[in-house]
Write a protein that holds these residues in place. Structure first.
Motif, PDB file in Angstrom:
ATOM      1  N   ILE A 312      43.963 -71.476  -0.824  1.00 33.27           N
ATOM      2  CA  ILE A 312      44.608 -72.673  -1.354  1.00 33.27           C
ATOM      3  C   ILE A 312      44.461 -72.773  -2.864  1.00 33.27           C
ATOM      4  CG2 ILE A 312      44.399 -73.995   0.783  1.00 33.27           C
ATOM      5  CD1 ILE A 312      41.954 -75.395  -0.422  1.00 33.27           C
ATOM      6  N   LEU A 313      43.540 -71.997  -3.439  1.00 31.53           N
ATOM      7  CA  LEU A 313      43.267 -72.050  -4.872  1.00 31.53           C
ATOM      8  C   LEU A 313      43.040 -70.629  -5.369  1.00 31.53           C
ATOM      9  CD1 LEU A 313      42.645 -74.251  -7.138  1.00 31.53           C
ATOM     10  CD2 LEU A 313      40.232 -73.838  -6.608  1.00 31.53           C
ATOM     11  N   ARG A 314      43.731 -70.275  -6.458  1.00 36.52           N
ATOM     12  CA  ARG A 314      43.582 -68.932  -7.023  1.00 36.52           C
ATOM     13  C   ARG A 314      43.613 -69.040  -8.545  1.00 36.52           C
ATOM     14  NH1 ARG A 314      47.933 -66.050  -4.765  1.00 36.52           N
ATOM     15  NH2 ARG A 314      46.609 -65.497  -2.982  1.00 36.52           N
ATOM     16  N   PRO A 318      46.038 -74.497  -7.750  1.00 35.79           N
ATOM     17  CA  PRO A 318      46.509 -74.576  -6.366  1.00 35.79           C
ATOM     18  C   PRO A 318      47.694 -73.645  -6.145  1.00 35.79           C
ATOM     19  CG  PRO A 318      46.111 -76.766  -7.242  1.00 35.79           C
ATOM     20  CD  PRO A 318      46.024 -75.820  -8.399  1.00 35.79           C
ATOM     21  N   LEU A 319      47.766 -73.039  -4.982  1.00 34.78           N
ATOM     22  CA  LEU A 319      48.875 -72.141  -4.667  1.00 34.78           C
ATOM     23  C   LEU A 319      50.159 -72.930  -4.468  1.00 34.78           C
ATOM     24  CD1 LEU A 319      46.427 -70.247  -4.185  1.00 34.78           C
ATOM     25  CD2 LEU A 319      47.726 -69.228  -2.303  1.00 34.78           C
ATOM     26  N   ALA A 320      51.269 -72.283  -4.709  1.00 35.28           N
ATOM     27  CA  ALA A 320      52.563 -72.895  -4.441  1.00 35.28           C
ATOM     28  C   ALA A 320      52.754 -73.076  -2.948  1.00 35.28           C
ATOM     29  CB  ALA A 320      53.684 -72.015  -5.003  1.00 35.28           C
ATOM     30  N   GLY A 321      53.424 -74.157  -2.574  1.00 37.18           N
ATOM     31  CA  GLY A 321      53.797 -74.363  -1.185  1.00 37.18           C
ATOM     32  C   GLY A 321      52.761 -75.029  -0.321  1.00 37.18           C
ATOM     33  N   LEU A 322      51.689 -75.577  -0.909  1.00 35.56           N
ATOM     34  CA  LEU A 322      50.680 -76.269  -0.110  1.00 35.56           C
ATOM     35  C   LEU A 322      51.230 -77.606   0.383  1.00 35.56           C
ATOM     36  CD1 LEU A 322      47.439 -75.705  -2.235  1.00 35.56           C
ATOM     37  CD2 LEU A 322      48.263 -74.355  -0.285  1.00 35.56           C
ATOM     38  N   ASP A 323      50.813 -77.985   1.592  1.00 28.21           N
ATOM     39  CA  ASP A 323      51.279 -79.240   2.190  1.00 28.21           C
ATOM     40  C   ASP A 323      50.782 -80.441   1.386  1.00 28.21           C
ATOM     41  OD1 ASP A 323      52.390 -80.943   4.348  1.00 28.21           O
ATOM     42  OD2 ASP A 323      50.279 -81.431   4.646  1.00 28.21           O
ATOM     43  N   THR A 324      51.675 -81.361   1.065  1.00 26.36           N
ATOM     44  CA  THR A 324      51.334 -82.556   0.296  1.00 26.36           C
ATOM     45  C   THR A 324      51.473 -83.830   1.122  1.00 26.36           C
ATOM     46  OG1 THR A 324      53.615 -82.804  -0.486  1.00 26.36           O
ATOM     47  CG2 THR A 324      52.111 -81.485  -1.855  1.00 26.36           C
ATOM     48  N   LYS A 325      51.758 -83.709   2.416  1.00 25.79           N
ATOM     49  CA  LYS A 325      52.074 -84.887   3.219  1.00 25.79           C
ATOM     50  C   LYS A 325      51.076 -85.171   4.339  1.00 25.79           C
ATOM     51  CE  LYS A 325      57.061 -84.426   2.392  1.00 25.79           C
ATOM     52  NZ  LYS A 325      58.395 -84.274   3.037  1.00 25.79           N
ATOM     53  N   THR A 326      50.520 -84.145   4.958  1.00 24.15           N
ATOM     54  CA  THR A 326      49.698 -84.334   6.153  1.00 24.15           C
ATOM     55  C   THR A 326      48.225 -84.427   5.797  1.00 24.15           C
ATOM     56  OG1 THR A 326      51.304 -83.032   7.416  1.00 24.15           O
ATOM     57  CG2 THR A 326      49.173 -83.475   8.453  1.00 24.15           C
ATOM     58  N   THR A 358      45.245 -84.159   2.208  1.00 29.21           N
ATOM     59  CA  THR A 358      46.256 -83.134   2.414  1.00 29.21           C
ATOM     60  C   THR A 358      45.667 -81.814   1.912  1.00 29.21           C
ATOM     61  OG1 THR A 358      47.276 -83.337   0.236  1.00 29.21           O
ATOM     62  CG2 THR A 358      48.076 -84.831   1.969  1.00 29.21           C
ATOM     63  N   ILE A 359      46.312 -80.705   2.236  1.00 26.68           N
ATOM     64  CA  ILE A 359      45.803 -79.416   1.766  1.00 26.68           C
ATOM     65  C   ILE A 359      45.929 -79.316   0.249  1.00 26.68           C
ATOM     66  CG2 ILE A 359      46.118 -76.917   1.885  1.00 26.68           C
ATOM     67  CD1 ILE A 359      46.897 -77.221   4.792  1.00 26.68           C
ATOM     68  N   ALA A 360      46.988 -79.893  -0.314  1.00 24.53           N
ATOM     69  CA  ALA A 360      47.128 -79.896  -1.774  1.00 24.53           C
ATOM     70  C   ALA A 360      46.001 -80.693  -2.430  1.00 24.53           C
ATOM     71  CB  ALA A 360      48.488 -80.466  -2.171  1.00 24.53           C
ATOM     72  N   GLU A 361      45.652 -81.833  -1.850  1.00 22.45           N
ATOM     73  CA  GLU A 361      44.536 -82.620  -2.370  1.00 22.45           C
ATOM     74  C   GLU A 361      43.222 -81.859  -2.244  1.00 22.45           C
ATOM     75  OE1 GLU A 361      46.173 -87.150  -1.431  1.00 22.45           O
ATOM     76  OE2 GLU A 361      44.962 -86.087   0.064  1.00 22.45           O
ATOM     77  N   LEU A 362      43.066 -81.158  -1.146  1.00 23.46           N
ATOM     78  CA  LEU A 362      41.847 -80.372  -0.948  1.00 23.46           C
ATOM     79  C   LEU A 362      41.715 -79.300  -2.024  1.00 23.46           C
ATOM     80  CD1 LEU A 362      39.419 -79.878   0.998  1.00 23.46           C
ATOM     81  CD2 LEU A 362      40.869 -78.197   2.158  1.00 23.46           C
ATOM     82  N   ALA A 363      42.821 -78.641  -2.348  1.00 23.86           N
ATOM     83  CA  ALA A 363      42.797 -77.614  -3.395  1.00 23.86           C
ATOM     84  C   ALA A 363      42.385 -78.220  -4.730  1.00 23.86           C
ATOM     85  CB  ALA A 363      44.168 -76.945  -3.506  1.00 23.86           C
ATOM     86  N   GLY A 370      34.525 -77.062  -9.421  1.00 20.80           N
ATOM     87  CA  GLY A 370      34.186 -75.893 -10.226  1.00 20.80           C
ATOM     88  C   GLY A 370      34.652 -74.607  -9.603  1.00 20.80           C
ATOM     89  N   ALA A 371      35.334 -74.704  -8.451  1.00 19.74           N
ATOM     90  CA  ALA A 371      35.819 -73.495  -7.793  1.00 19.74           C
ATOM     91  C   ALA A 371      36.996 -72.898  -8.546  1.00 19.74           C
ATOM     92  CB  ALA A 371      36.227 -73.798  -6.350  1.00 19.74           C
ATOM     93  N   ASP A 372      37.012 -71.584  -8.647  1.00 21.08           N
ATOM     94  CA  ASP A 372      38.123 -70.841  -9.223  1.00 21.08           C
ATOM     95  C   ASP A 372      39.053 -70.347  -8.122  1.00 21.08           C
ATOM     96  OD1 ASP A 372      39.287 -69.385 -11.653  1.00 21.08           O
ATOM     97  OD2 ASP A 372      38.938 -67.708 -10.264  1.00 21.08           O
ATOM     98  N   ALA A 373      38.493 -70.117  -6.935  1.00 22.23           N
ATOM     99  CA  ALA A 373      39.257 -69.697  -5.762  1.00 22.23           C
ATOM    100  C   ALA A 373      38.676 -70.414  -4.556  1.00 22.23           C
ATOM    101  CB  ALA A 373      39.183 -68.182  -5.565  1.00 22.23           C
TER     102      ALA A 373
END
Length: 420
Positions: A312-314, A318-326, A358-363, A370-373
């Protein structure tokens, strides 16, 4: 390092320092592409507790007040620069087996742990039992335990474009953690030719493939490995299969249907479907064969620990296409840019502290730590953080899993201190 990280401390540092508050402005994460939706974590993240479990290992809790309600999270950090601190795979005795995180943490002597990869939790195929095995690869203490099922056969939410079930969170022989991708190389050799392997101890094989099952698989039926397809987990089981048992380099049994039961340590079982069944059918009892396999990572050096996870993070974005709704209860593992600090996050499972992310929020949260990935791990009722505090005899679950009790899961990530 993003510009925002230069002007504000990471949540991990605040946890280590004591109670404090970190505001995550909406959209501060740098998008992987111009089309990536901005994460929506915009409320203050308030640290509510923090403690040191051991030198180099911290545990704390935090709260985020979102428009959906409050979300409580738990953070474990492991400083791998400390020569007695390491992270590794939590797992039951066999691949096709499940166990609760607290039991795995205690059985393996970890000070803390979280749940791991999504797994074969349910089945739509009549007469086929769930195996309980993980979707992605597993490496424990340098030993290859399993490979990845076809991406269409995984359980869990959708993943970012360009990622797959072969992606892992792991640690190399240099002691640095990273997010990487694994490939399987291996073959069956006999006087009749060579047969490429496309699976290792996994609940689903690619269509036309040949899979290797070892003692590490356990006693579960191997029928599930021939069900579904490369495009749908729910497609019918194959009716064109073949199984070969090899013991001490000699074929000792053959049959049309995959079997079940314990595999001796000196034996290997080969299962083929469709074209894979055709090539295995050439082998007969008495044939001498050699079988070898190896999980290879895209990056170097070799991984000594790996667990499946959805990136989810690189490179801090954040990676493209992560869910922003659920929004859901989630678990994540991340690593700093230098590979020396590991961040494990688990959200609370029960209301009123379980609005989720959401997964986007998690990223975005993992970046703020401090995570890079980072990778997304199994969530919902599987999300568990187990901790053994100084002076306690055993680790216990701390996040009130959403099912009311701990769910037995396929694997997890443990933090170890003084492990040889």
């Amino acid at each position: 390092m993003t510009p925002s990280s230069l002007v504000r401390p990471s949540l991990a540092l605040l946890l280590a320092a004591g109670l404090s508050t970190l505001v995550l402005p909406a959209g501060t994460a740098q998008a992987a592409t111009a089309t990536t939706p901005a994460p929506t974590v915009s409320a203050p993240v308030t640290v509510t507790s923090t403690e040191q479990l051991a030198p180099g290992v911290t545990y704390g809790s935090f709260q985020v007040d979102t428009p959906r309600g409050a979300t409580v999270g738990y953070l474990l950090t492991a400083d791998l620069r400390k020569n007695k601190v390491s992270v590794g795979l939590l797992h039951p005795d066999t691949v096709a087996q499940r166990q609760v995180v607290s039991a795995m943490t205690n059985d393996q002597g970890a000070v803390a742990g979280v749940n791991g990869d999504f797994f074969n939790i349910s089945e739509t195929h009549a007469g086929v039992e769930p195996t309980g095995s993980a979707s992605g690869p597993e490496i424990a203490d340098g030993q290859d335990l399993k490979f990845a099922v076809p991406t269409a056969q995984r359980f869990g939410p959708g993943i970012a474009p360009g990622t797959s079930t072969r992606d892992v969170f792991g640690v190399g022989v240099n002691g640095k953690a990273r997010v990487d991708t694994l490939s399987l190389t291996g073959e069956v050799r006999s006087a009749k030719g060579r047969i490429a392997l496309s699976g290792l101890n996994q609940y689903a094989l690619p269509v036309g493939g040949v899979g290797l099952f070892t003692a590490a698989w356990g006693t579960a039926s191997r029928v599930r490995s021939t069900c579904g397809s490369d495009t749908s987990r729910n497609d019918p089981c194959s009716t064109h299969t073949y199984e070969v048992t090899v013991r001490r380099g000699v074929v000792t049994a053959v049959g049309q249907a995959p079997g079940a039961g314990e595999i001796p340590c000196d034996a290997q079982v080969l299962v083929g479907r469709e074209g894979g069944a055709d090539v295995l059918d050439d082998l007969v009892v008495g044939d001498r064969v050699t079988v070898h396999e190896n999980l290879e990572s895209d990056a170097r050096p070799k991984l000594t620990f790996a667990i499946g996870g959805a990136p989810i993070l690189r490179a801090g974005a954040p990676l493209a296409g992560l869910d922003t709704k659920t929004a859901a209860v989630r678990t994540s593992a991340g690593v700093s840019a230098d590979g020396r600090t590991v961040y494990l996050v688990a959200l609370a499972g029960l209301a009123p502290a379980s609005a989720g992310f959401t997964i986007a929020e998690l990223a975005d949260l993992m970046r703020s730590l401090g995570a890079d990935a980072a990778v997304n791990l199994d969530g919902g009722g599987s999300t568990t953080v187990a901790v053994r505090e100084p002076g306690q005899a055993a680790a216990t679950a701390r996040n009130n899993p959403s099912g009311g009790v701990e769910r037995a899961v396929a694997n997890g990530i443990g933090i170890f201190v003084g492990r040889s």
